[in-house]
Enzyme design. Structure first.
Site, PDB file in Angstrom:
ATOM      1  N   GLY A  81       1.026  -1.178  -0.019  1.00 29.72           N
ATOM      2  CA  GLY A  81      -0.162  -0.004  -0.036  1.00 29.72           C
ATOM      3  C   GLY A  81       0.835   1.256  -0.020  1.00 29.72           C
ATOM      4  O   GLY A  81       0.550   2.397  -0.350  1.00 29.72           O
ATOM      5  N   ARG A 164      14.541   0.471   0.918  1.00 34.62           N
ATOM      6  CA  ARG A 164      14.967  -0.919   1.790  1.00 34.62           C
ATOM      7  C   ARG A 164      15.367  -1.983   0.795  1.00 34.62           C
ATOM      8  O   ARG A 164      14.925  -2.053  -0.404  1.00 34.62           O
ATOM      9  CB  ARG A 164      13.548  -1.334   2.262  1.00 34.62           C
ATOM     10  CG  ARG A 164      13.282  -2.507   3.165  1.00 34.62           C
ATOM     11  CD  ARG A 164      12.297  -2.685   4.005  1.00 34.62           C
ATOM     12  NE  ARG A 164      11.080  -2.929   3.224  1.00 34.62           N
ATOM     13  CZ  ARG A 164      10.087  -3.321   3.873  1.00 34.62           C
ATOM     14  NH1 ARG A 164       9.838  -2.923   5.338  1.00 34.62           N
ATOM     15  NH2 ARG A 164       8.767  -3.685   3.076  1.00 34.62           N
ATOM     16  N   ASP A 239       1.734 -11.623   6.690  1.00 29.62           N
ATOM     17  CA  ASP A 239       2.381 -10.854   5.543  1.00 29.62           C
ATOM     18  C   ASP A 239       3.519 -10.045   5.835  1.00 29.62           C
ATOM     19  O   ASP A 239       4.232  -9.580   5.238  1.00 29.62           O
ATOM     20  CB  ASP A 239       1.131  -9.793   5.205  1.00 29.62           C
ATOM     21  CG  ASP A 239       0.694  -9.004   6.445  1.00 29.62           C
ATOM     22  OD1 ASP A 239      -0.064  -9.489   7.177  1.00 29.62           O
ATOM     23  OD2 ASP A 239       1.003  -7.611   6.531  1.00 29.62           O
ATOM     24  N   ASP A 249       9.809  -5.516   8.243  1.00 30.09           N
ATOM     25  CA  ASP A 249       8.553  -4.604   8.752  1.00 30.09           C
ATOM     26  C   ASP A 249       8.611  -3.971  10.267  1.00 30.09           C
ATOM     27  O   ASP A 249       8.117  -4.487  11.132  1.00 30.09           O
ATOM     28  CB  ASP A 249       7.480  -5.395   8.480  1.00 30.09           C
ATOM     29  CG  ASP A 249       6.347  -4.299   8.324  1.00 30.09           C
ATOM     30  OD1 ASP A 249       6.073  -3.256   8.973  1.00 30.09           O
ATOM     31  OD2 ASP A 249       5.292  -4.540   7.272  1.00 30.09           O
TER      32      ASP A 249
HETATM   33  P1  AMP Z   1       1.854  -3.331   8.125  1.00 27.67           P
HETATM   34  O1  AMP Z   1       1.330  -3.280   9.359  1.00 27.67           O
HETATM   35  O2  AMP Z   1       2.889  -2.244   7.956  1.00 27.67           O
HETATM   36  O3  AMP Z   1       2.343  -4.635   7.717  1.00 27.67           O
HETATM   37  O4  AMP Z   1       0.844  -2.825   7.045  1.00 27.67           O
HETATM   38  C1  AMP Z   1      -0.092  -3.423   6.714  1.00 27.67           C
HETATM   39  C2  AMP Z   1      -0.483  -2.961   5.199  1.00 27.67           C
HETATM   40  O5  AMP Z   1      -1.138  -1.750   5.138  1.00 27.67           O
HETATM   41  C3  AMP Z   1       0.500  -3.361   4.168  1.00 27.67           C
HETATM   42  O6  AMP Z   1      -0.176  -3.670   3.202  1.00 27.67           O
HETATM   43  C4  AMP Z   1       0.737  -1.857   3.913  1.00 27.67           C
HETATM   44  O7  AMP Z   1       1.374  -1.518   2.663  1.00 27.67           O
HETATM   45  C5  AMP Z   1      -0.294  -0.942   4.116  1.00 27.67           C
HETATM   46  N1  AMP Z   1      -0.099   0.341   4.665  1.00 27.67           N
HETATM   47  C6  AMP Z   1       0.535   0.655   5.932  1.00 27.67           C
HETATM   48  N2  AMP Z   1       0.287   2.048   6.013  1.00 27.67           N
HETATM   49  C7  AMP Z   1      -0.097   2.450   4.700  1.00 27.67           C
HETATM   50  C8  AMP Z   1      -0.340   3.932   4.220  1.00 27.67           C
HETATM   51  N3  AMP Z   1       0.129   5.001   4.776  1.00 27.67           N
HETATM   52  N4  AMP Z   1      -0.878   3.931   3.027  1.00 27.67           N
HETATM   53  C9  AMP Z   1      -1.099   3.011   2.297  1.00 27.67           C
HETATM   54  N5  AMP Z   1      -1.075   1.663   2.788  1.00 27.67           N
HETATM   55  C10 AMP Z   1      -0.602   1.573   3.910  1.00 27.67           C
HETATM   56 MG    MG Z   2       3.860  -5.103   6.490  1.00 26.63          MG
END
Ligand code: AMP
Ligand code: MG
Length: 464
Positions: A81, A164, A239, A249
């Protein structure tokens, strides 16, 4: 030389990724560039100006990956995202994903803005740098680039991108995604991943069971390393579990100071699903979900689900073996036995709630730290028992860091940057964490745990 890209992921089924364009950035400014990583990649730092690092000056069309995952136990279809792979860089026969994090929206962004704050990207830079130097397999950070755009979170901050680098960003959740697509892509994808990450399994008679076994082993080694240094990942959704056993992450992660297996810092982890001491059972749970994703292969090849379950049944013994070997190294015991003594020591740790990192340094060199827990008769007795069977300094020095990123020092350094634009505190921390197993003549402030009240209230966040 700059990057040398050869992006094999684009040869996979088109449902696995989307072609994307990083958002345009008016005045990207490189705050920090990792010279050591540039050298490892064979890339000339002069070629990495801020336009290249911010994805403004591109060699090829970037992609965002599709994946799924169990987030806090619930299955969701996701994708990058706020991340985009610029390309797969190849150097000396090794392939690396070069990815931007915070470079704008993608088809998988949902309601997210695709951005990241500068403090969270600096934070990831520092934790990944520390983990690498603690000899733990991890994603690495090549650069943090600040933008002119404000990003709104709990506080409004300048935006930033992190560059990264990982062996790949393929995760358990990528397999879950492919399996959920009801295509016959799973076999082709699995073969791709074996070629890329487990080529040693590429014999004529290799089996998918061996692949599962190898992933399980690399993940066990990763989590045992986390337990060795007191690392709490904080968001072990499937994920966020790399297929190659790389820690990645760095969102709500933190280091534990005072030993307590229930330690949780993440604001949304209300029930302690990802608490320090839960990382082992959660790894097993995640491996079960990964095995389920491989289930469609069971009908197409000489692999049965019973065989996968048989492997999962080995989990506890194999984790124990890895864990006790690690703990013996921390305690300086060089024999295979002494499990009871290790258990007794862990019991003392639980009860004393002493600083985890400093406890092992105190065992090595009594009198280093002024903590009442180390002045007790029980600690003395345990130390004597350990001395009778080991306290081998060599293994202790390799297993026990002198320095970890102390959460409060990291926050102080980030606050200083946000308030004054001065990165010197941050850079001093990086310097300490460059060789965390080596004592430094920099005063002991970097070894001090925070006041207990700090840790009791300390909170970390996702999606910052
Ligand atoms: P994470 O908890 O970092 O693994 O994030 C879970 C999902 O949310 C992942 O697919 C990220 O790409 C998406 N994500 C986190 N923050 C954002 C953001 N600010 N904009 C868009 N997608 C996000
Ligand atoms: Mg993630």
């Amino acid at each position: 030389m700059g990057f040398s890209f050869d992006t094999t992921y684009k040869q996979l089924d088109s449902t696995l990724y989307s072609r994307v364009t990083p958002e345009s950035i008016a005045n990207p400014e490189t705050l920090i560039l990792n010279d050591g990583l540039c050298a490892d990649l064979g890339v000339d730092t002069a070629k990495l100006d801020s336009e290249v690092l911010a994805g403004q000056d591109r060699l090829e069309e970037p992609i965002a990956q599709a994946y799924a995952g169990h987030q806090y136990g619930r299955f969701t279809v996701l994708g990058d995202g706020r991340a985009m792979i610029l390309g797969e860089h190849v150097h000396d026969g090794t392939r690396y994903d070069v990815q931007l994090k915070g470079s704008g929206r993608t088809p998988y962004s949902g309601r997210g803005d695709g951005n990241a704050t500068v403090s969270s990207m600096l934070r990831e830079y520092l934790y990944s740098y520390a983990m690498r130097n603690l000899n733990i397999k991890t994603s690495r950070s090549l650069a943090v680039v600040e933008t002119d755009d404000a990003v709104e979170r709990r506080r409004t901050e300048p935006g930033a991108l992190l560059v990264r680098v990982m062996n790949s960003h393929i995760r358990y959740g990528t397999f879950q995604y492919v399996a959920s697509q009801a295509s016959d892509e799973l076999r082709r994808f699995t073969d791709y991943v074996i070629d890329r990450h487990y080529p040693q399994l590429n014999a004529e008679d290799r089996t998918y069971l061996e692949f599962f076994d190898a992933v399980m082993q690399s993940s066990i080694e990763m989590v045992v390393d986390w337990l060795r240094v007191g690392f709490i990942h904080g968001v072990m959704n499937t994920d966020n579990m790399s297929i190659d056993g790389e820690t990645f992450d760095y969102g709500p992660c933190a280091f534990m100071n005072y030993y307590d297996e229930g330690t949780v810092f993440s604001s949304i982890d209300k029930h302690g699903r990802y608490a320090f001491g839960n990382q082992r059972p959660i790894l097993r749970w995640n491996l079960e979900r990964f095995a389920e994703a491989l289930q469609p292969l069971c009908t197409q090849s000489p692999l049965t689900y019973d065989e996968l379950e048989g492997k999962l049944d080995e989990f506890e013994d194999r984790f124990d073996a890895q864990y006790y070997t690690m703990m013996r190294r921390k305690l300086g015991i060089d024999s295979d036995g002494e499990k009871e003594l290790v258990d007794e020591f862990l019991k003392w740790l639980r009860k004393s709630n002493a600083d985890y990192t400093n406890t092992f340094l105190e065992l090595e060199t009594p009198g280093t730290f002024d903590d009442p827990a180390f002045a007790t008769a029980e600690f003395e007795r345990l130390r004597n028992e350990l001395a009778a069977v080991g306290l081998d300094e060599g293994s202790m020095q390799e297993a026990n860091p002198r320095y970890i990123p102390r959460n409060y020092l990291v926050e102080e350094a980030l606050d200083e940057y946000l308030e004054t634009g001065d990165l010197s505190k941050f850079e001093r921390l990086l310097a300490v964490l460059e060789n965390p197993y080596t004592s430094k003549d920099m005063g002991s402030q970097f070894q001090q745990p925070p006041p207990r009240e700090f840790d009791a209230e300390y909170t970390t966040y996702c999606n910052t």
